[in-house]
Structures are given as C-alpha cells and as structure tokens.
Design a protein around this motif. Structure first.
Motif, PDB file in Angstrom:
ATOM      1  N   GLU A 134       0.844  -1.188   0.000  1.00  0.00           N
ATOM      2  CA  GLU A 134       0.000   0.000   0.000  1.00  0.00           C
ATOM      3  C   GLU A 134       0.883   1.244   0.000  1.00  0.00           C
ATOM      4  O   GLU A 134       1.588   1.510   0.965  1.00  0.00           O
ATOM      5  N   ALA A 135       0.857   1.962  -1.092  1.00  0.00           N
ATOM      6  CA  ALA A 135       1.614   3.207  -1.215  1.00  0.00           C
ATOM      7  C   ALA A 135       0.877   4.096  -2.205  1.00  0.00           C
ATOM      8  O   ALA A 135       0.553   3.661  -3.309  1.00  0.00           O
ATOM      9  N   ARG A 136       0.612   5.315  -1.811  1.00  0.00           N
ATOM     10  CA  ARG A 136      -0.127   6.256  -2.649  1.00  0.00           C
ATOM     11  C   ARG A 136       0.691   6.713  -3.846  1.00  0.00           C
ATOM     12  O   ARG A 136       0.192   6.807  -4.957  1.00  0.00           O
ATOM     13  N   ASN A 137       1.981   7.017  -3.608  1.00  0.00           N
ATOM     14  CA  ASN A 137       2.796   7.558  -4.693  1.00  0.00           C
ATOM     15  C   ASN A 137       4.287   7.339  -4.409  1.00  0.00           C
ATOM     16  O   ASN A 137       4.654   6.646  -3.467  1.00  0.00           O
ATOM     17  N   PHE A 138       5.103   7.947  -5.228  1.00  0.00           N
ATOM     18  CA  PHE A 138       6.559   7.817  -5.161  1.00  0.00           C
ATOM     19  C   PHE A 138       7.112   8.206  -3.797  1.00  0.00           C
ATOM     20  O   PHE A 138       8.106   7.657  -3.332  1.00  0.00           O
ATOM     21  N   PHE A 139       6.475   9.142  -3.133  1.00  0.00           N
ATOM     22  CA  PHE A 139       6.971   9.664  -1.860  1.00  0.00           C
ATOM     23  C   PHE A 139       6.551   8.816  -0.668  1.00  0.00           C
ATOM     24  O   PHE A 139       7.098   8.963   0.419  1.00  0.00           O
ATOM     25  N   ASP A 140       5.586   7.918  -0.874  1.00  0.00           N
ATOM     26  CA  ASP A 140       5.062   7.090   0.212  1.00  0.00           C
ATOM     27  C   ASP A 140       5.646   5.684   0.250  1.00  0.00           C
ATOM     28  O   ASP A 140       5.538   5.008   1.265  1.00  0.00           O
ATOM     29  N   ILE A 141       6.191   5.217  -0.834  1.00  0.00           N
ATOM     30  CA  ILE A 141       6.639   3.828  -0.921  1.00  0.00           C
ATOM     31  C   ILE A 141       8.021   3.671  -0.282  1.00  0.00           C
ATOM     32  O   ILE A 141       8.885   4.545  -0.423  1.00  0.00           O
ATOM     33  N   ALA A 142       8.215   2.568   0.415  1.00  0.00           N
ATOM     34  CA  ALA A 142       9.518   2.277   1.017  1.00  0.00           C
ATOM     35  C   ALA A 142      10.560   2.080  -0.087  1.00  0.00           C
ATOM     36  O   ALA A 142      10.249   1.528  -1.152  1.00  0.00           O
ATOM     37  N   PRO A 143      11.794   2.516   0.131  1.00  0.00           N
ATOM     38  CA  PRO A 143      12.822   2.408  -0.907  1.00  0.00           C
ATOM     39  C   PRO A 143      13.021   0.979  -1.445  1.00  0.00           C
ATOM     40  O   PRO A 143      13.175   0.810  -2.654  1.00  0.00           O
ATOM     41  N   ASP A 144      12.994  -0.019  -0.592  1.00  0.00           N
ATOM     42  CA  ASP A 144      13.165  -1.399  -1.071  1.00  0.00           C
ATOM     43  C   ASP A 144      12.005  -1.822  -1.969  1.00  0.00           C
ATOM     44  O   ASP A 144      12.210  -2.496  -2.988  1.00  0.00           O
ATOM     45  N   ALA A 145      10.794  -1.426  -1.604  1.00  0.00           N
ATOM     46  CA  ALA A 145       9.625  -1.747  -2.426  1.00  0.00           C
ATOM     47  C   ALA A 145       9.688  -1.005  -3.762  1.00  0.00           C
ATOM     48  O   ALA A 145       9.324  -1.555  -4.802  1.00  0.00           O
ATOM     49  N   LEU A 146      10.171   0.232  -3.740  1.00  0.00           N
ATOM     50  CA  LEU A 146      10.328   0.996  -4.974  1.00  0.00           C
ATOM     51  C   LEU A 146      11.371   0.345  -5.877  1.00  0.00           C
ATOM     52  O   LEU A 146      11.181   0.254  -7.092  1.00  0.00           O
ATOM     53  N   ALA A 147      12.450  -0.133  -5.288  1.00  0.00           N
ATOM     54  CA  ALA A 147      13.482  -0.818  -6.080  1.00  0.00           C
ATOM     55  C   ALA A 147      12.898  -2.055  -6.757  1.00  0.00           C
ATOM     56  O   ALA A 147      13.143  -2.305  -7.948  1.00  0.00           O
ATOM     57  N   ASP A 148      12.105  -2.833  -6.023  1.00  0.00           N
ATOM     58  CA  ASP A 148      11.460  -4.016  -6.616  1.00  0.00           C
ATOM     59  C   ASP A 148      10.507  -3.606  -7.736  1.00  0.00           C
ATOM     60  O   ASP A 148      10.440  -4.261  -8.774  1.00  0.00           O
TER      61      ASP A 148
END
Length: 143
Positions: free
Chosen positions: A48-62
């Motif tokens: 659960e992440a609204r946008n680029f600023f809310d997502i955890a860095p590891d999840a964003l990398a995946d």
C-alpha cells in the motif's frame, strides 16, 4: 493517505478483473483499460503506497525492476519505435489512481498518443495484447 478502495487495490484483492501480464510476490502488471497506445501496460506494487513519496525504498526498487522487466516484454512483443515510462504523483501531476504505478507506453512513428484515461479499450483487444506480452516475457530470462 492510502485509500484501500482505489481501483488498483481492488484489482490486487481480486475484486475487479484485469488482463494480467506479469505477477510475482511483490508486483503485478496488467493492461491499461484506457490505453494511450497499443501495448500500454501498468506495473503496481503489492504494498500500500499512494505515490513515489510514500513507498519504502526497497519496495520501490522491486517495482522499478519489475517495470523494466515488463517493458522489455512490451518492447519485444510490440516492437515500438520508442517507449515512455511514466509515473505521476498527485492530481496536479496527472495521477488519477492513488496507488503508485508505472505506465509503460509504447510510441510509434506517425501515431499520436491517445489521451490519458479517456477511452475504454475493447476487452478482446486487451486480452490479445496481454497474451502477446506474456508470450514475449516467456522468452526472456526470469527476473
């Protein structure tokens, strides 16, 4: 704040159907129901992440790794002349679904990109495009 009633959260929960292209433990990719071009695909995280600023860095990398993998499949399946990889944050920037996602939009010489979120695609065409991308991904090394 993350809204669990957004359309992508409903797709993740299986409440709304989607023409799936790729899925692993952390991400899901499916055809955009209102595509800007043939092959327009979305990639979303299962967190659960609204946008680029809310997502955890590891999840964003995946998520970006999954986006690159799916984009390679789209590229192989549709052979576009170019490709846009797009991510919007908040309404002023064009975000309409408030679950972070990347758009993979193939671009073709001499063809204009259709408007974002404008016209529903024919479901048979979406199913055909999804199958074409899945077949292309099957020829790539696993992610």
């Amino acid at each position: 704040m993350y809204d669990q009633s957004n359309v992508f959260a409903k797709i993740l929960r299986g409440e709304i159907p989607a023409f799936k292209v790729y899925e692993d433990q952390r991400s899901l990719s499916f055809m955009d129901a209102m595509p800007q071009s043939d092959g327009h695909t979305l990639v979303i995280p299962k967190v659960e992440a609204r946008n680029f600023f809310d997502i955890a860095p590891d999840a964003l990398a995946d998520l970006i790794k999954a986006t690159q993998y799916v984009a390679k499949g789209v590229q192989q399946a549709f052979k576009p002349d170019g490709m846009r990889i797009i991510q919007f944050n908040e309404p002023a920037a064009g975000q309409t679904v408030f679950h972070i996602h990347f758009h993979i939009v193939p671009c073709y010489e001499g063809q204009s990109i259709r408007g974002h979120g404008r016209d529903w695609a024919d479901k048979a065409v979406l199913a055909e495009h999804a199958e074409k991308i899945r077949a292309a991904l099957a020829t790539l090394p696993p992610r």
